[in-house]
Write a protein that holds these residues in place. Sequence first.
Motif, PDB file in Angstrom:
ATOM      1  N   ARG A 341      12.040 -43.287 -41.331  1.00 40.19           N
ATOM      2  CA  ARG A 341      11.530 -41.911 -41.431  1.00 40.19           C
ATOM      3  C   ARG A 341      12.429 -40.941 -40.684  1.00 40.19           C
ATOM      4  O   ARG A 341      12.696 -39.807 -41.169  1.00 40.19           O
ATOM      5  CB  ARG A 341      10.108 -41.881 -40.864  1.00 40.19           C
ATOM      6  CG  ARG A 341       9.410 -40.553 -41.039  1.00 40.19           C
ATOM      7  CD  ARG A 341       7.992 -40.639 -40.510  1.00 40.19           C
ATOM      8  NE  ARG A 341       7.354 -39.342 -40.609  1.00 40.19           N
ATOM      9  CZ  ARG A 341       6.125 -39.084 -40.176  1.00 40.19           C
ATOM     10  NH1 ARG A 341       5.412 -40.067 -39.612  1.00 40.19           N
ATOM     11  NH2 ARG A 341       5.595 -37.878 -40.293  1.00 40.19           N
ATOM     12  N   LYS A 342      12.911 -41.363 -39.520  1.00 40.36           N
ATOM     13  CA  LYS A 342      13.776 -40.511 -38.721  1.00 40.36           C
ATOM     14  C   LYS A 342      15.108 -40.275 -39.425  1.00 40.36           C
ATOM     15  O   LYS A 342      15.631 -39.151 -39.434  1.00 40.36           O
ATOM     16  CB  LYS A 342      14.005 -41.154 -37.348  1.00 40.36           C
ATOM     17  CG  LYS A 342      14.751 -40.260 -36.363  1.00 40.36           C
ATOM     18  CD  LYS A 342      14.806 -40.926 -35.004  1.00 40.36           C
ATOM     19  CE  LYS A 342      15.515 -39.995 -34.006  1.00 40.36           C
ATOM     20  NZ  LYS A 342      15.583 -40.619 -32.652  1.00 40.36           N
ATOM     21  N   ILE A 343      15.640 -41.354 -40.022  1.00 42.56           N
ATOM     22  CA  ILE A 343      16.913 -41.230 -40.743  1.00 42.56           C
ATOM     23  C   ILE A 343      16.746 -40.309 -41.938  1.00 42.56           C
ATOM     24  O   ILE A 343      17.599 -39.449 -42.224  1.00 42.56           O
ATOM     25  CB  ILE A 343      17.408 -42.618 -41.195  1.00 42.56           C
ATOM     26  CG1 ILE A 343      17.804 -43.446 -39.968  1.00 42.56           C
ATOM     27  CG2 ILE A 343      18.572 -42.503 -42.162  1.00 42.56           C
ATOM     28  CD1 ILE A 343      18.163 -44.873 -40.294  1.00 42.56           C
ATOM     29  N   ARG A 344      15.639 -40.470 -42.667  1.00 44.53           N
ATOM     30  CA  ARG A 344      15.382 -39.630 -43.835  1.00 44.53           C
ATOM     31  C   ARG A 344      15.245 -38.166 -43.428  1.00 44.53           C
ATOM     32  O   ARG A 344      15.763 -37.253 -44.087  1.00 44.53           O
ATOM     33  CB  ARG A 344      14.105 -40.100 -44.518  1.00 44.53           C
ATOM     34  CG  ARG A 344      13.788 -39.358 -45.806  1.00 44.53           C
ATOM     35  CD  ARG A 344      12.617 -40.039 -46.514  1.00 44.53           C
ATOM     36  NE  ARG A 344      12.271 -39.332 -47.732  1.00 44.53           N
ATOM     37  CZ  ARG A 344      11.442 -38.295 -47.800  1.00 44.53           C
ATOM     38  NH1 ARG A 344      10.855 -37.871 -46.667  1.00 44.53           N
ATOM     39  NH2 ARG A 344      11.170 -37.696 -48.952  1.00 44.53           N
ATOM     40  N   LYS A 345      14.537 -37.956 -42.299  1.00 39.70           N
ATOM     41  CA  LYS A 345      14.355 -36.587 -41.811  1.00 39.70           C
ATOM     42  C   LYS A 345      15.688 -35.965 -41.427  1.00 39.70           C
ATOM     43  O   LYS A 345      15.948 -34.783 -41.690  1.00 39.70           O
ATOM     44  CB  LYS A 345      13.401 -36.603 -40.620  1.00 39.70           C
ATOM     45  CG  LYS A 345      12.986 -35.226 -40.134  1.00 39.70           C
ATOM     46  CD  LYS A 345      11.960 -35.355 -39.019  1.00 39.70           C
ATOM     47  CE  LYS A 345      11.528 -33.973 -38.542  1.00 39.70           C
ATOM     48  NZ  LYS A 345      10.521 -34.076 -37.438  1.00 39.70           N
TER      49      LYS A 345
END
Length: 364
Positions: A341-345
Motif C-alpha cells: 500500500r505504501k509503495i502504491r501510494k
Amino acid sequence: MLLFTLLLEVIWILAADGGQHWTYEGELENQHCLWASEENCSRSIRDSDLTLPGPHGPDHWPDSYPECGSNAQSPINIQTQSVTFDPELPALQPHGYDQPGTKPLELHNNGHTVQLSLPPTLHLEGFSGKYVAVQLHLHWGQKGSPGGSEHQINSEATAAELHIVHYDSDSYESLSEAAQRPQGLAVLGILIEVGETKNPAYEHILSRLHEIRHKDQKTSVPPFNVTELLPPRLEQYFRYNGSLTTPPCYQSVLWTVFNQRAQISIGQLEKLRETLFSTQEEPLTLLVQNHRVPQPLNQRIVLASFIQVRSLYTTGKMLSLGVGILFGCLCLLLAVYFIARKIRKKRLGNQKSVVFTSAQATEA
C-alpha cells in the motif's frame, strides 16, 4: 480329536493351577498408583474403597510360582521410541481362523477370565514352526477405571485385551509340554478400545456371558470367523520374549502385540465388566480387574515389524506451533499489505508530480 483336545485342556488346567489358589486381589491398588501421582498414591489408596493386598494376590504369586518373580515377565509397557525395527519379521499368517469347523466352541468362566476353546485346525505361520491354537481369553478392568488391558503402549492402557494362545506343535506333543519350553507358546495380544458401534465378532462371545455368570459354568458357542476378532493390519506388530501373565508365569511365550486396536461398543464393554462372577456361591464376587500390571523389561529387546512415525512434539506443542505459524503468516501478510500500500501510494504521488511538472512546462 475331541478326546485329545479335552485331554490337553485338563493338562493345561493342572499345569496352570498347580494345586495353588491365586487371585488378582492386591493388583487393584498397584494399578491405581499408575494413574495417581506419586505423592498422592498412598493417600488415594487410604481414602478409597480399593481392596488391600490379599495373601494370594500378584505380590505373592512368586511364593507358590517362583517363575512369576523372574526377569522376563509379561505384560510390559511398550515404549515405541525404544523398539528396534526388524525388516526380517515376516507377515503373520493365521490359517483356519475364518473356518473353525462345524462343531460348537466351548465358552468357560474359569473364575479368572472368560475362555473360548479353539480347534487345532487353527494355526499360525510366520514363525520358525507351526503354532496350533488352543484357546482365547479376555482381560478387562472395572467400571470407572481408565484401563483394563495388560500390555500398554507408551504407558497407555486400553479398555480390554484379547489373548489367543498357540503352542509349537512341530516341536512338542502337547500344550503342557510346550508351556515349559523357550518359545513353546505364541500368544497374540489384541488391545481393545471403545468405539461407536457394536463389534459383531466379539458379540459371538459377549452375548453368551449371561449363560456362564458363575465360576466353572460352561456353554456352547456356534463356530464363527475368528479372524474378525483381529485388527485389520496384521503386518504391524511388536514382538518380544515374555511369559504367561498368570501363574505359573512360565517364560515360554513369544508375544505378538498388534499396533492397531480392535473396537467394541461401550455397551459391550459394560457387559464384560458387569456380567461374570469369580465365585460359585454367595457371597458373589464380580469378576473384574483381571489384568496384571506391566512388568520390568530388564534387558529384553522389543522388535517392531514396521517403522515408527515418531513425532518430536506433543499434541500441545504441535497445537502451539500451528497457532504460532498461523499468527506469523498473518503478520507477514499484513506487513506485505502495508508495504504494498505504501509503495502504491508513493507511485501515485510520483505520477501526480510528473503530471503537475508537465503541465507547468506546457504553460511556459
